[in-house]
Scaffold this active site. Structure first.
Site, PDB file in Angstrom:
ATOM      1  CD  GLN A  80      -1.064  -0.289   3.750  1.00 33.51           C
ATOM      2  OE1 GLN A  80      -1.133   0.639   4.534  1.00 33.51           O
ATOM      3  NE2 GLN A  80      -1.766  -1.404   3.894  1.00 33.51           N
ATOM      4  CG  HIS A  96      -0.458   5.717   3.824  1.00 35.42           C
ATOM      5  ND1 HIS A  96      -1.626   4.992   3.886  1.00 35.42           N
ATOM      6  CD2 HIS A  96       0.450   5.024   4.566  1.00 35.42           C
ATOM      7  CE1 HIS A  96      -1.431   3.919   4.644  1.00 35.42           C
ATOM      8  NE2 HIS A  96      -0.182   3.913   5.060  1.00 35.42           N
ATOM      9  CD  GLU A 144       2.445   3.975   7.756  1.00 36.82           C
ATOM     10  OE1 GLU A 144       1.291   4.430   7.730  1.00 36.82           O
ATOM     11  OE2 GLU A 144       2.722   2.823   7.426  1.00 36.82           O
ATOM     12  CG  HIS A 158       4.077   1.208   3.492  1.00 39.91           C
ATOM     13  ND1 HIS A 158       3.655   2.374   2.902  1.00 39.91           N
ATOM     14  CD2 HIS A 158       3.138   0.908   4.417  1.00 39.91           C
ATOM     15  CE1 HIS A 158       2.517   2.764   3.451  1.00 39.91           C
ATOM     16  NE2 HIS A 158       2.166   1.883   4.378  1.00 39.91           N
ATOM     17  NE  ARG A 182      -6.286  -3.373   1.012  1.00 36.30           N
ATOM     18  CZ  ARG A 182      -7.576  -3.224   1.312  1.00 36.30           C
ATOM     19  NH1 ARG A 182      -8.513  -3.449   0.416  1.00 36.30           N
ATOM     20  NH2 ARG A 182      -7.942  -2.869   2.522  1.00 36.30           N
TER      21      ARG A 182
END
Ligand SMILES: [Zn+2]
Length: 324
Positions: free
Chosen positions: A100, A102, A120, A178, A198
């Site tokens: 996936q 972001h 993250e 990642h 995804r």
């Protein structure tokens, strides 16, 4: 002010395991629990306060209540954000997570109804032997090559697989492709966002027997398609004295995180600049703050208000401290 002990929201995604219940004392309603959202003001799963006069209220409600009375418990540094900036999770990956990516803030604001993007950081708490994860690509790709690799089911040939061991730190900037791999137990500190694109799900199906939705076009828009060059994921040791080691886990616009390993006792200081959130990863003991003592054990998360104060943590333990 007394600290707030937090109770998490749980997620039963298909790849979850049983460690949150069996090893981290979590009172989860699920047989298999993928995530506990330890510090969360996100509508998809809010933390609630345990004990004291605010028992049972969501953390976001408590923050608002103080705000209405002119008390800022989040801190000055978060004033640049229009909502609570951080979300902290414990993640038990019994199976691989999907591959996936972001978006960043600009893309998410525009395409996801004003939502935040997501940068993250993963702190690896436990890793089974041979556990690995996906961190970026192993070669440069064009957007066309990326799209056709997804289409032809050959994307795995381009993924940068990295072995992971306890103590490793992976900073996953928005745009980095990642996947957390099977056998990893991770504490994730991230922007307060739930937006995921995804791109590959290892050919498996969701709980309803159908393949889970992919978001390939959006992923192609936001992904960094350059080869990943970072190879060292050991966190920097910031200090080591009196039986306390402090490591840098992350330092970015959105959050600062440090890992503490304490053999007996350590004092944390909070200021008006930021709240402090502590998630215990191992050990047990007591916290002394706001004139009271609170027991803790691994898996517990506390929120300390942004104010000039000291917190005494007694007991051999390891924990992550997050501030803004
Ligand atoms: Zn992610």
């Amino acid at each position: 002010m007394k600290p707030f002990r937090l109770s998490p929201a749980f997620k039963d995604y298909i790849w979850g395991g049983s460690k949150l219940k069996s090893a981290y004392f979590k009172d989860t309603p699920f047989d298999k629990t993928a995530e506990s959202w330890e510090l969360s003001c996100h509508k998809n799963g809010e933390s609630t306060v345990v004990g004291g006069e605010f028992h049972g209220q969501t953390l976001s409600a408590v923050i608002s209540e103080f705000q209405e009375n002119g008390i800022d418990i989040v801190g000055k540094n978060a004033a640049q954000f229009d909502r609570f900036p951080v979300l902290i999770k414990l993640i038990d990956a019994k199976a691989d997570l999907s591959v996936q990516v972001h978006p960043d803030d600009t893309y998410a604001m525009k395409h996801e109804n004003g939502s935040y993007g997501k940068t993250e950081v993963w702190y690896v708490v436990e890793a089974e032997p041979g556990a690995k994860l996906v961190y970026g690509l192993n070669q440069d790709m064009t957007k066309e090559a990326f799209l056709s690799a997804v289409q032809n089911n050959t994307l795995t040939e381009y993924l940068n697989f990295v072995p992971a061991k306890p103590g490793d730190v992976f900073f996953v900037k928005s745009g980095t492709i990642h996947a957390i791999g099977a056998g990893l137990f991770i504490c994730e500190i991230q922007q307060n966002s739930d937006t995921t694109y995804r791109v590959y799900d290892w050919g498996r199906t969701g709980a309803d027997g159908k393949p889970r939705e992919l978001h390939v076009e959006k992923a192609a828009d936001v992904s960094c398609l350059a080869k990943e060059i970072k190879t060292d994921f050991t966190p920097k040791l910031l200090s080591q004295k009196n039986g306390v080691e402090i490591y840098e886990v992350a330092s970015c616009k959105y959050f600062t995180a440090k890992k503490y390993t304490s053999h007996a006792e350590v004092t944390l200081k909070t200021t008006q600049n930021s709240f402090s959130s502590v998630t215990f990863l191992s050990g047990e003991g007591t916290i002394q703050a706001g004139g009271e003592r609170f027991p803790f054990r691994k898996g517990d998360t506390f929120f300390f208000a942004a104010q000039e104060a000291e917190i005494l943590v007694s007991g051999a333990c390891a924990f992550l401290e997050t501030t803004v």
